[in-house]
Design a protein around this motif. Structure first.
Motif, PDB file in Angstrom:
ATOM      1  N   PHE A   3      11.123  36.826 -13.496  1.00  0.00           N
ATOM      2  CA  PHE A   3      10.558  38.138 -13.770  1.00  0.00           C
ATOM      3  C   PHE A   3      10.449  38.382 -15.264  1.00  0.00           C
ATOM      4  CE2 PHE A   3      13.077  39.134  -9.829  1.00  0.00           C
ATOM      5  CZ  PHE A   3      11.998  39.379  -8.998  1.00  0.00           C
ATOM      6  N   LYS A   5      11.010  41.836 -17.328  1.00  0.00           N
ATOM      7  CA  LYS A   5      11.577  43.143 -17.033  1.00  0.00           C
ATOM      8  C   LYS A   5      11.130  44.190 -18.046  1.00  0.00           C
ATOM      9  CE  LYS A   5      16.056  45.418 -16.213  1.00  0.00           C
ATOM     10  NZ  LYS A   5      17.528  45.252 -16.217  1.00  0.00           N
ATOM     11  N   TRP A   6      10.881  45.403 -17.542  1.00  0.00           N
ATOM     12  CA  TRP A   6      10.732  46.555 -18.429  1.00  0.00           C
ATOM     13  C   TRP A   6      12.092  47.226 -18.526  1.00  0.00           C
ATOM     14  CZ3 TRP A   6       8.545  51.970 -16.913  1.00  0.00           C
ATOM     15  CH2 TRP A   6       8.537  52.800 -18.041  1.00  0.00           C
ATOM     16  N   ASP A   7      12.723  47.092 -19.676  1.00  0.00           N
ATOM     17  CA  ASP A   7      14.013  47.736 -19.902  1.00  0.00           C
ATOM     18  C   ASP A   7      13.775  49.178 -20.297  1.00  0.00           C
ATOM     19  OD1 ASP A   7      16.148  45.898 -19.418  1.00  0.00           O
ATOM     20  OD2 ASP A   7      15.414  44.724 -21.115  1.00  0.00           O
ATOM     21  N   GLU A  13      14.169  50.453 -11.905  1.00  0.00           N
ATOM     22  CA  GLU A  13      13.967  49.013 -12.047  1.00  0.00           C
ATOM     23  C   GLU A  13      12.468  48.756 -12.110  1.00  0.00           C
ATOM     24  OE1 GLU A  13      16.685  46.023  -9.971  1.00  0.00           O
ATOM     25  OE2 GLU A  13      16.733  47.751  -8.604  1.00  0.00           O
ATOM     26  N   TYR A  15       9.555  45.404 -13.002  1.00  0.00           N
ATOM     27  CA  TYR A  15       9.373  43.987 -13.319  1.00  0.00           C
ATOM     28  C   TYR A  15       7.908  43.586 -13.170  1.00  0.00           C
ATOM     29  CZ  TYR A  15      14.368  43.996 -12.053  1.00  0.00           C
ATOM     30  OH  TYR A  15      15.707  44.282 -11.949  1.00  0.00           O
ATOM     31  N   LEU A  49      15.335  41.287  -4.920  1.00  0.00           N
ATOM     32  CA  LEU A  49      15.545  42.649  -5.404  1.00  0.00           C
ATOM     33  C   LEU A  49      16.484  43.445  -4.485  1.00  0.00           C
ATOM     34  CD1 LEU A  49      11.899  43.503  -6.535  1.00  0.00           C
ATOM     35  CD2 LEU A  49      13.835  42.828  -7.971  1.00  0.00           C
ATOM     36  N   THR A 246       3.107  43.892 -10.860  1.00  0.00           N
ATOM     37  CA  THR A 246       4.058  44.663 -11.646  1.00  0.00           C
ATOM     38  C   THR A 246       4.490  45.818 -10.757  1.00  0.00           C
ATOM     39  OG1 THR A 246       3.175  44.005 -13.788  1.00  0.00           O
ATOM     40  CG2 THR A 246       4.341  46.104 -13.695  1.00  0.00           C
TER      41      THR A 246
END
Length: 251
Positions: A3, A5-7, A13, A15, A49, A246
């Motif tokens: 993945f 990731k969008w932090d 969550e 991804y 997930l 996404t």
């Protein structure tokens, strides 16, 4: 599964799936070529997930500006086949937790929104048609106007998609860019051969800025789907029928 990731915040969550995992093709979109494998990929994604396909939802995207509010009871729509997917929508949003919203893409731009004050998440598909018709602005304005979201509390992720240096557009597209609701001349550069290089990520960001979403709240992915062949499918690169996704969910 691999993945990107969008932090953002611990309560969400988000991804982007990558096109390969341990050498295996991880196409996530039904295309009539390998649909049984696609279903296996989706089930593997859900397992990774710690959820299931009944807690995920997808649309049949058609490059519209149509969007839809969904609920947990809509989970599973579009997961086992395209026939029961919500049709003719290119964006979804929800207030419900534990519901994963999907956006398919292969050069088009996936955009995620998190309205932290109202606890709303959205997943938007913005190809060039969606971008020139300002789908991201329309969804964001709706959330501000009809869901009482404070633009100062909206956070956005403009995901992996084609970068300006690789996005060659002709007059037919640029003429539509020029008709957008704001000054767009900074978002395209004319080449010597008469074609243009178009900054679609910039156009999407400007739609958010115009609605008072703070610059610091906007994350723009540095990845280009054309260049990163090991990570992303690309229609422009090789006419790929496959798609990354996404996706976003609130915990």
């Amino acid at each position: 599964m691999k993945f990107i990731k969008w932090d953002c915040f611990h309560e969400i969550e988000a991804y982007t799936t990558c096109s390969y995992c341990n050498g295996e093709l991880m196409n996530m979109s039904f295309n009539g070529i390998d649909d049984q494998q696609v279903l296996k990929n989706r089930e593997k994604l859900a397992q990774t997930l710690h959820t299931d396909l009944n807690h995920m939802v997808a649309t049949h995207q058609r490059h519209t500006t149509n969007f839809l509010k969904v609920q947990l009871q809509d989970g599973g729509r579009g997961m086992w086949s395209q026939e029961d997917a919500f049709d003719n929508y290119d964006a979804l949003y929800t207030r419900d937790r534990h519901l994963w919203l999907w956006s398919f893409h292969a050069d088009c731009c996936p955009v995620l929104l998190y309205c932290r004050d109202q606890k709303i998440v959205a997943a938007i598909h913005s190809g060039w048609k969606g971008t020139v018709n300002e789908i991201v602005g329309k969804v964001t304005k709706h959330l501000i106007t009809h869901e009482n979201c404070n633009p100062q509390m909206i956070y956005a992720y403009i995901g992996p998609s084609i970068e300006q240096r690789n996005f060659e557009a002709k007059d037919d597209i640029i003429d539509l860019v020029k008709q957008m609701s704001f000054d767009t001349h900074d978002f395209y550069i004319q080449k010597e051969d008469g074609a243009y290089l178009l900054n679609s990520k910039g156009l999407i960001q400007q739609q958010l800025l115009n609605l008072q979403v703070p610059q610091k709240n906007i994350t723009i992915s540095p990845y280009c789907t054309i260049e990163n062949e090991d990570l992303f499918f690309s229609y422009r690169r090789n006419k790929s029928p496959h798609r990354n996704i996404t996706l976003i969910s609130m915990k």
